[in-house]
Design a protein around this motif. Structure first.
Motif, PDB file in Angstrom:
ATOM      1  N   SER A   1      -7.914  55.145 -11.756  1.00  0.00           N
ATOM      2  CA  SER A   1      -6.494  54.209 -11.834  1.00  0.00           C
ATOM      3  C   SER A   1      -5.480  53.591 -10.466  1.00  0.00           C
ATOM      4  CB  SER A   1      -5.869  55.087 -12.648  1.00  0.00           C
ATOM      5  OG  SER A   1      -5.923  55.701 -14.234  1.00  0.00           O
ATOM      6  N   ARG A   2      -5.365  52.737 -10.525  1.00  0.00           N
ATOM      7  CA  ARG A   2      -4.124  52.105  -9.479  1.00  0.00           C
ATOM      8  C   ARG A   2      -3.070  52.406  -9.999  1.00  0.00           C
ATOM      9  NH1 ARG A   2      -7.395  46.736  -8.228  1.00  0.00           N
ATOM     10  NH2 ARG A   2      -7.825  47.069 -10.953  1.00  0.00           N
ATOM     11  N   VAL A   3      -2.045  52.704  -8.805  1.00  0.00           N
ATOM     12  CA  VAL A   3      -0.663  52.406  -9.044  1.00  0.00           C
ATOM     13  C   VAL A   3      -0.326  51.733  -7.557  1.00  0.00           C
ATOM     14  CG1 VAL A   3       1.300  54.201  -9.131  1.00  0.00           C
ATOM     15  CG2 VAL A   3      -0.438  54.785 -10.355  1.00  0.00           C
ATOM     16  N   VAL A   4       0.643  50.832  -8.321  1.00  0.00           N
ATOM     17  CA  VAL A   4       0.806  49.113  -6.820  1.00  0.00           C
ATOM     18  C   VAL A   4       2.705  49.733  -7.342  1.00  0.00           C
ATOM     19  CG1 VAL A   4       1.078  47.806  -5.700  1.00  0.00           C
ATOM     20  CG2 VAL A   4      -1.660  48.744  -6.420  1.00  0.00           C
ATOM     21  N   PHE A   5       3.286  50.273  -6.194  1.00  0.00           N
ATOM     22  CA  PHE A   5       4.755  49.684  -5.666  1.00  0.00           C
ATOM     23  C   PHE A   5       4.891  49.087  -4.875  1.00  0.00           C
ATOM     24  CE2 PHE A   5       4.603  54.517  -6.262  1.00  0.00           C
ATOM     25  CZ  PHE A   5       5.522  55.131  -7.576  1.00  0.00           C
ATOM     26  N   GLY A   6       5.332  47.602  -6.019  1.00  0.00           N
ATOM     27  CA  GLY A   6       5.639  46.732  -5.628  1.00  0.00           C
ATOM     28  C   GLY A   6       7.044  45.728  -6.116  1.00  0.00           C
ATOM     29  N   PRO A   7       6.841  44.272  -5.904  1.00  0.00           N
ATOM     30  CA  PRO A   7       7.842  43.251  -6.390  1.00  0.00           C
ATOM     31  C   PRO A   7       7.629  43.554  -8.087  1.00  0.00           C
ATOM     32  CG  PRO A   7       7.811  42.001  -4.518  1.00  0.00           C
ATOM     33  CD  PRO A   7       6.943  43.761  -4.564  1.00  0.00           C
ATOM     34  N   ASP A   8       5.839  43.352  -8.398  1.00  0.00           N
ATOM     35  CA  ASP A   8       5.279  43.260  -9.775  1.00  0.00           C
ATOM     36  C   ASP A   8       4.941  44.751 -10.014  1.00  0.00           C
ATOM     37  OD1 ASP A   8       4.076  40.083  -8.518  1.00  0.00           O
ATOM     38  OD2 ASP A   8       6.150  39.922  -9.436  1.00  0.00           O
ATOM     39  N   GLY A   9       5.842  45.676  -9.602  1.00  0.00           N
ATOM     40  CA  GLY A   9       5.112  46.853 -10.472  1.00  0.00           C
ATOM     41  C   GLY A   9       5.909  47.487 -11.831  1.00  0.00           C
ATOM     42  N   HIS A  10       5.824  48.696 -12.360  1.00  0.00           N
ATOM     43  CA  HIS A  10       6.017  48.712 -13.481  1.00  0.00           C
ATOM     44  C   HIS A  10       7.755  49.166 -13.449  1.00  0.00           C
ATOM     45  CE1 HIS A  10       2.505  50.027 -14.887  1.00  0.00           C
ATOM     46  NE2 HIS A  10       2.363  50.807 -14.414  1.00  0.00           N
ATOM     47  N   ARG A  11       8.517  49.166 -14.388  1.00  0.00           N
ATOM     48  CA  ARG A  11      10.059  49.037 -14.301  1.00  0.00           C
ATOM     49  C   ARG A  11      10.523  50.357 -14.759  1.00  0.00           C
ATOM     50  NH1 ARG A  11      13.416  48.823 -18.834  1.00  0.00           N
ATOM     51  NH2 ARG A  11      15.694  48.920 -18.396  1.00  0.00           N
ATOM     52  N   LEU A  12      10.866  50.720 -13.374  1.00  0.00           N
ATOM     53  CA  LEU A  12      11.183  52.593 -13.720  1.00  0.00           C
ATOM     54  C   LEU A  12      12.788  53.050 -13.873  1.00  0.00           C
ATOM     55  CD1 LEU A  12       9.362  53.412 -10.116  1.00  0.00           C
ATOM     56  CD2 LEU A  12       8.358  53.195 -12.395  1.00  0.00           C
ATOM     57  N   ASP A  13      13.337  52.457 -14.053  1.00  0.00           N
ATOM     58  CA  ASP A  13      14.596  51.972 -14.798  1.00  0.00           C
ATOM     59  C   ASP A  13      14.577  52.185 -15.875  1.00  0.00           C
ATOM     60  OD1 ASP A  13      17.789  52.735 -14.916  1.00  0.00           O
ATOM     61  OD2 ASP A  13      18.043  50.987 -13.158  1.00  0.00           O
ATOM     62  N   LEU A  14      15.333  53.348 -16.240  1.00  0.00           N
ATOM     63  CA  LEU A  14      14.673  52.938 -18.281  1.00  0.00           C
ATOM     64  C   LEU A  14      15.895  53.391 -18.809  1.00  0.00           C
ATOM     65  CD1 LEU A  14      11.480  54.850 -18.509  1.00  0.00           C
ATOM     66  CD2 LEU A  14      12.053  52.665 -18.465  1.00  0.00           C
ATOM     67  N   GLY A  15      17.321  54.437 -17.938  1.00  0.00           N
ATOM     68  CA  GLY A  15      18.269  53.952 -18.363  1.00  0.00           C
ATOM     69  C   GLY A  15      18.526  54.848 -19.821  1.00  0.00           C
ATOM     70  N   ARG A  16      19.843  54.258 -19.861  1.00  0.00           N
ATOM     71  CA  ARG A  16      19.639  55.904 -21.032  1.00  0.00           C
ATOM     72  C   ARG A  16      19.144  55.696 -22.733  1.00  0.00           C
ATOM     73  NH1 ARG A  16      22.240  60.337 -21.618  1.00  0.00           N
ATOM     74  NH2 ARG A  16      23.151  59.949 -23.354  1.00  0.00           N
ATOM     75  N   SER A  17      18.145  54.448 -23.208  1.00  0.00           N
ATOM     76  CA  SER A  17      16.778  54.417 -24.360  1.00  0.00           C
ATOM     77  C   SER A  17      16.357  55.136 -24.168  1.00  0.00           C
ATOM     78  CB  SER A  17      16.874  52.842 -24.264  1.00  0.00           C
ATOM     79  OG  SER A  17      15.713  53.152 -23.270  1.00  0.00           O
ATOM     80  N   HIS A  18      15.139  56.313 -23.069  1.00  0.00           N
ATOM     81  CA  HIS A  18      14.455  57.009 -23.022  1.00  0.00           C
ATOM     82  C   HIS A  18      15.265  58.357 -22.573  1.00  0.00           C
ATOM     83  CE1 HIS A  18      12.911  53.278 -23.413  1.00  0.00           C
ATOM     84  NE2 HIS A  18      11.080  53.466 -24.039  1.00  0.00           N
ATOM     85  N   ARG A  19      14.773  59.274 -23.239  1.00  0.00           N
ATOM     86  CA  ARG A  19      14.684  60.502 -22.705  1.00  0.00           C
ATOM     87  C   ARG A  19      13.276  61.349 -22.689  1.00  0.00           C
ATOM     88  NH1 ARG A  19      14.866  65.895 -24.648  1.00  0.00           N
ATOM     89  NH2 ARG A  19      16.173  67.224 -23.758  1.00  0.00           N
ATOM     90  N   VAL A  20      12.667  60.966 -23.184  1.00  0.00           N
ATOM     91  CA  VAL A  20      11.556  61.127 -23.037  1.00  0.00           C
ATOM     92  C   VAL A  20      10.890  61.042 -20.881  1.00  0.00           C
ATOM     93  CG1 VAL A  20       9.089  61.916 -23.583  1.00  0.00           C
ATOM     94  CG2 VAL A  20      11.266  62.432 -24.753  1.00  0.00           C
ATOM     95  N   VAL A  21      10.191  61.220 -20.549  1.00  0.00           N
ATOM     96  CA  VAL A  21      10.028  60.722 -19.126  1.00  0.00           C
ATOM     97  C   VAL A  21       8.577  59.438 -19.420  1.00  0.00           C
ATOM     98  CG1 VAL A  21       8.890  60.679 -17.142  1.00  0.00           C
ATOM     99  CG2 VAL A  21      10.755  61.931 -17.711  1.00  0.00           C
ATOM    100  N   PRO A  22       8.546  58.122 -19.282  1.00  0.00           N
ATOM    101  CA  PRO A  22       6.770  57.680 -20.048  1.00  0.00           C
ATOM    102  C   PRO A  22       6.067  57.500 -18.889  1.00  0.00           C
ATOM    103  CG  PRO A  22       8.789  56.022 -19.108  1.00  0.00           C
ATOM    104  CD  PRO A  22       9.136  57.473 -18.805  1.00  0.00           C
ATOM    105  N   PRO A  23       5.143  57.744 -19.167  1.00  0.00           N
ATOM    106  CA  PRO A  23       3.690  57.844 -17.637  1.00  0.00           C
ATOM    107  C   PRO A  23       4.120  57.110 -16.518  1.00  0.00           C
ATOM    108  CG  PRO A  23       3.023  57.344 -20.162  1.00  0.00           C
ATOM    109  CD  PRO A  23       3.863  57.234 -20.513  1.00  0.00           C
ATOM    110  N   ALA A  24       4.563  55.694 -17.138  1.00  0.00           N
ATOM    111  CA  ALA A  24       4.910  55.043 -15.131  1.00  0.00           C
ATOM    112  C   ALA A  24       5.901  55.647 -14.287  1.00  0.00           C
ATOM    113  CB  ALA A  24       5.039  53.920 -15.715  1.00  0.00           C
ATOM    114  N   LEU A  25       6.857  56.169 -15.560  1.00  0.00           N
ATOM    115  CA  LEU A  25       8.252  56.913 -14.093  1.00  0.00           C
ATOM    116  C   LEU A  25       7.388  57.860 -13.855  1.00  0.00           C
ATOM    117  CD1 LEU A  25      10.707  57.736 -12.853  1.00  0.00           C
ATOM    118  CD2 LEU A  25      11.534  58.274 -15.238  1.00  0.00           C
ATOM    119  N   ARG A  26       6.934  58.911 -14.615  1.00  0.00           N
ATOM    120  CA  ARG A  26       6.284  60.302 -14.331  1.00  0.00           C
ATOM    121  C   ARG A  26       5.193  60.199 -13.528  1.00  0.00           C
ATOM    122  NH1 ARG A  26       5.338  65.262 -15.396  1.00  0.00           N
ATOM    123  NH2 ARG A  26       3.170  66.111 -14.493  1.00  0.00           N
TER     124      ARG A  26
END
Length: 412
Positions: free
Chosen positions: A301-326
């Motif tokens: 698996s590859r995880v790249v932090f860059g301009p086109d990476g995963h959106r990490l700011d999930l605000g109040r709509s998600h309580r359970v931490v999703p895989p990308a943020l974890r």
């Protein structure tokens, strides 16, 4: 007490060590050097006994709880950076010295080394003490006899005597459970190479050898100049590759186990080797070139932090931490962030610094890795805080900060 103004014996000790460190050894000649060394070895033995006695008192009084640690062994590892083996040895030695007063007296006098106490320590374990009592063996006599061996005979002979005694306690015992004798220890040497030691029973060892030999025999190209050991090492890595690629391994913290490599975007696109630029999920350091090679493998698996990476700011709509943020939290924190804890990321939960129920958002900035024990501690009065420089701080319920022992740094 010494004749100085020291308030406690520990202060006297610190002063004596400082004086010793300041002594110029160059004027000393052979006999004087040996006499100084002899006195220091005796003092080292005495100090080892005192440390073990104090660790035992800490274990009995659960002192480690003051800093949120589960045990004195964990406290020694986390706060004083002792290897697991050394920390566990101190705990065992403290228990043994409490059970064996003759040995304790000899150690306190400097006649028995901490290593010798460690060899004798299994004699004082609960199961061996019970076995001795069942056979009418007086522990006091064994204490005296083993102490005499420890103070008069070579260390190797002491090991033989203790092994003989333990074997005689249960010469015809039941068939042992093979899982009780299996062990695997993995670490890294000074060059970053993964090294380890394993002990397997006959059947378990047969399974390992059969699996490695099957791969080894299937990959023997003509002209192969590898040694037998190198071939077996490659086969072991291939065995792991096959298991990871099969997708049949147990889920590890919400996702399939796989190789994780942390590499900055600039290093990923840079064609240069970039020695030491990438870090693996278990703390290894590899070159950017090696990481780019791994990134080409479809099983990684590859995880790249860059301009086109995963959106990490999930605000109040998600309580359970999703895989990308974890994954982002794991790559940033690497292990439990509670002071003195080095529990790996796969043991940890993602904790909301400001609890979600209190308005905390599910974001990278509001998250931190905590092992199960310390996650519970934080929900019962302890607090973790990440400062603007990215350093984690841990506070007790009374708001005092848990300070980790700082090593002595030589000024530049």
């Amino acid at each position: 007490m010494c004749s100085t103004d020291c308030a406690t014996p520990v202060e006297c000790l610190a002063g004596a060590l400082q004086a010793l460190a300041g002594q110029d050894l160059k004027p000393l000649f052979g006999p004087a050097v040996l006499e100084r060394c002899r006195a220091l070895v005796v003092a080292r033995n005495r100090l080892g006994a005192e440390v073990a006695r104090t660790v035992r008192e800490g274990e009995l009084s659960q002192a480690a709880e003051h800093d949120g640690a589960a045990s004195m062994g964990g406290w020694l590892r986390g706060h004083h950076r002792l290897p697991s083996g050394a920390a566990n040895q101190l705990v065992r030695n403290g228990r043994a010295l409490e059970q064996l007063p003759v040995l304790a007296a000899a150690a306190a006098a400097g006649g028995v080394s901490p290593e010798a106490v460690s060899v004798i320590a299994p004699v004082a374990s609960a199961e061996n003490v019970a076995a001795a009592e069942a056979q009418g063996v007086e522990l006091a006599g064994i204490d005296a006899a083993l102490t005499k061996v420890a103070t008069t005979r070579p260390h190797a002979e002491l090991r033989q005597v203790v092994a003989h005694y333990l074997a005689r306690l249960d010469p015809d015992g039941p068939e042992p459970d093979p899982t009780e004798s299996r062990s695997l220890s993995i670490g890294r040497d000074s060059n970053g190479m993964v090294v380890g030691r394993f002990v397997l029973d006959a059947v378990g060892g047969e399974k390992l050898q059969a699996a490695i030999e099957s791969i080894l025999q299937a990959t023997r190209p003509a002209g192969d100049l590898r040694t037998r050991a190198q071939q077996a090492g490659d086969a072991l890595v291939q065995l792991c590759d096959n298991a990871l690629a099969s997708g049949n391994l147990p889920i590890l913290r919400g996702h399939k186990p796989h190789v994780v490599v942390r590499l900055d975007l600039d290093d990923l696109v840079d064609p240069h080797p970039g020695a030491g630029a990438a870090r693996t999920g278990f703390g290894g350091i590899i070159s950017a070139a090696r990481a780019r090679w791994l990134a080409c493998d479809g099983n990684v698996s590859r995880v790249v932090f860059g301009p086109d990476g995963h959106r990490l700011d999930l605000g109040r709509s998600h309580r359970v931490v999703p895989p990308a943020l974890r994954r982002a939290v794991e790559l940033r924190d690497e292990h439990c962030v509670f002071a003195g804890c080095d529990a790996p990321s796969y043991w940890c939960d993602v904790h909301h610094l400001l609890h979600w129920i209190d308005g905390g958002e599910t974001t990278l900035e509001n998250s931190g890795l905590l092992c199960e024990r310390h996650h519970t501690k934080v929900h019962h009065g302890f607090q973790i805080v990440r400062d603007t420089a990215g350093r984690w701080h841990t506070y007790r319920p009374d708001s005092t900060e848990i300070q980790i022992f700082e090593p002595f740094l030589v000024p530049a």
